[in-house]
Enzyme design. Sequence first.
Site, PDB file in Angstrom:
ATOM      1  CE1 TYR A   1      -1.304  -0.295   4.862  1.00 13.34           C
ATOM      2  CE2 TYR A   1       1.002  -0.012   4.314  1.00 13.34           C
ATOM      3  CZ  TYR A   1       0.009  -0.167   5.252  1.00 13.34           C
ATOM      4  OH  TYR A   1       0.330  -0.210   6.583  1.00 13.34           O
ATOM      5  CD  GLU A   2      -0.646   4.885   1.836  1.00 16.53           C
ATOM      6  OE1 GLU A   2      -0.770   5.742   0.944  1.00 16.53           O
ATOM      7  OE2 GLU A   2      -1.600   4.533   2.558  1.00 16.53           O
ATOM      8  N   GLY A   3       1.366   2.947  -2.685  1.00 14.36           N
ATOM      9  CA  GLY A   3       2.201   2.789  -3.874  1.00 14.36           C
ATOM     10  C   GLY A   3       3.087   1.578  -3.709  1.00 14.36           C
TER      11      GLY A   3
END
Length: 600
Positions: free
Chosen positions: A442-444
Site C-alpha cells: 500500500y501507499e504505492g
Amino acid sequence: MPTYTPPLRDMQFVLHEVLDVTAALQAMPAHAEIDADTVNAVLEEGGKFAAGVIQPLNAPGDAEGCTLDKATHTVHAPQGFKEAYAQYVAGGWPALSCDPAYGGQGLPVTLNQCLYEMLNSANQAWTMYPGLTHGAYECLHAHGTPEQQALYLPKLTSGHWTGTMCLTEPHCGTDLGLLRSKAEPLADGSYRITGQKIFISAGDHELAENIIHLVLARLPDAPAGSKGISLFVVPKFLVHADGSLGARNAIVCTGLEHKMGIHGNATCQMALDGALGTLVGEPNKGLAAMFVMMNAARLGVGMQSLGLTEVAYQNAVAYAKDRLQMRSLTGAKAADKPADPIIVHPDVRKMLLTARAYAEGGRALAVYTALQLDHELSHPDEDVRRAAADEVALLTPIVKAFLTDNAWLATSHCLQVYGGHGYIREWGMEQFVRDARINMIYEGTNTIQSLDLLGRKVLGDGGKKLKAFGRKVAAFVEDEGVDEAMQEFVNPLADLGDKVTKLSTELGFKGMGNADEVGAAAVDYLRVCGHLVFAYFFARMAKVALAKQADPATAGDPFYTAKLATARFYFAKLLPETASLIRSARAGSASLMALDEALF
C-alpha cells in the site's frame, strides 16, 4: 507472547552522536529552544506509552479484529483500542509536531518519526489510526482554505477527530486517473459526492468523535485522466461553523476487508451517496494536494516496517539465547546443558544480524530523512530548504520500498529462528510477518516507488538530486579515506558510489531508446541505491564508534563494540547483494518482454 523494549540507546546514538540533531534544529527559529534533554525525555515517555499501553493490545487485537454493525454502518475496533487512544490524546501525543497555531506543540518532525517507530513496533494496526490522521492534518495544513483549516485542524491536531485518505476504487488502484467518483457542485459552494472507495484504512471506528475523510472525485466538467481529479474534505459527521457536530454525512462503511494482517485496523469499503464535502485546493488539482498526504504516508509506511524489524529482532534474539538445540560445530559452548543455545550456530547468527543491520541502518536513514524534512519546513535559508526538499524527494521512495522489503526479509528470518514455534500464533512472530507484507503494497507498491526513483527522481532531472547526495558521499569518502581504520567501510562505499553513477548513466541512455528498459531495471536499481544509502550511514556510524573506542572514557562501552560488529557484518554479508542486482539491472528488458502473453 512477544515483548518490546524501546531502543532508546540506539535512537540517541543516531540522533546525538551521528547526526547531532539538536545543533541542526537549533539553527531553525521554530526549534531554537530544543535540546538533547528534551528530545530524550519525549522519547522516553513515548516509549513507555508504546511498550506499556498499546503493545499488550497487539496480539489480542490481531486475534479479535474489527467488526461491522451493518445496520448502523458502525465499525468497532478491538477491545482496548478506544481506551488506549483516549490515553494517547490525553497525553498530547497527536499534537507533538503540529503547528502551535492550531494547538500543536511545534516539536520537530524528527522527534515525531522516532515516536512513530516505537508505536509501530508496539502495535502497527493501532498506530495507523493516529498515523493517517497526521497525514490528513498535513494535507489540510498545506492546501486547505483558511475556513477549512480553522474548522478542522484544531481537532485533528488534538486527536479528538481522526482522518483518512479515500483514493482507491474497486477498478482503480495506483492508476488514479481511472477513478469514477463524482462531485456535483451546490449553490452554496459545497459539493455532493457519490462513489465507491475500497481499502480505506481506519475508514470507520469509534475511537474519535468524528472522522475527516479526504476524498478524490471528479467534477462534472473535469478532463479525463489524472488531470481531472479534485480533492474534497468529507466529514463523517457534518460540522457546523462553530465546530459543533451535526448530522451523520452520507459516507458509510459497507464492508470490512478480510485481510492477511493488520487485523486491528479497520480496512473499509466506503460508499458515498451524495455526501456533503468542500473542495480542497484548486479544481482538478486534487492529486497534487493529496500527494502531501501520500508522501507523508510513504515515510510513515517505512516507519511501520522499521518498527516491525526492530520488534521481530528483539524477540528472535531472546528466543535464540534461550532455545537449546544441538551442539556448536566447534565444540560445546554450554557444557553444563544438554545442548547449546541456537545463537551459537552461524546461520542463526546470520539471520539475527540481518534483522539487526536492517533495523539500525533503517533507523539512521529514517531519522536523517526526517531531519531533512525539518530543514525543508523550518530552515531560514531558502537554498537550504530547497536542497533539503530535493533530498527528501530522492529518499522518500527508498525509505518506503527499501525499508519495507528489508522488513519482509527480516521478519521472515526472525520467524525462521523460532523453527516450528515461529509458525504458532502464541509466539507472535507470524503476526509480524503478516503485518510486514502489506507494507510493500500500500501507499504505492514498491515497484511504483522504484519507477518513481529511477524515472522521476533520477532520470527526470538529469540526475541532479542523485548527484547532490553523491557529493555528500564523496566528501565523506575523501575526508575518511586517509584513516586506516576506516578503509574497510570507506572503500566499498566509494566503489558502490562509482557503480551507481555508471549504472544511472547507462540506464538513462537505454531508457531514451526503449522505456521498458527503465521498467525492467527499476526494482533492482532502487535496491542498489538503498544499499548505497545504508553503506553511507553505516560508515558514518562506524566512524563514531571507532572514535568512542579510542576515547578512554568510553573505550569499554559494549554498545560501540556491537555497533562496529554490525557494520562489519553489513559490509561483509549484505552489501555484496549489489553485485547481482547491478548485473540484473543491466540485463535489460528483452528476456522479460520476449514471451508472447498468450503463452503465459
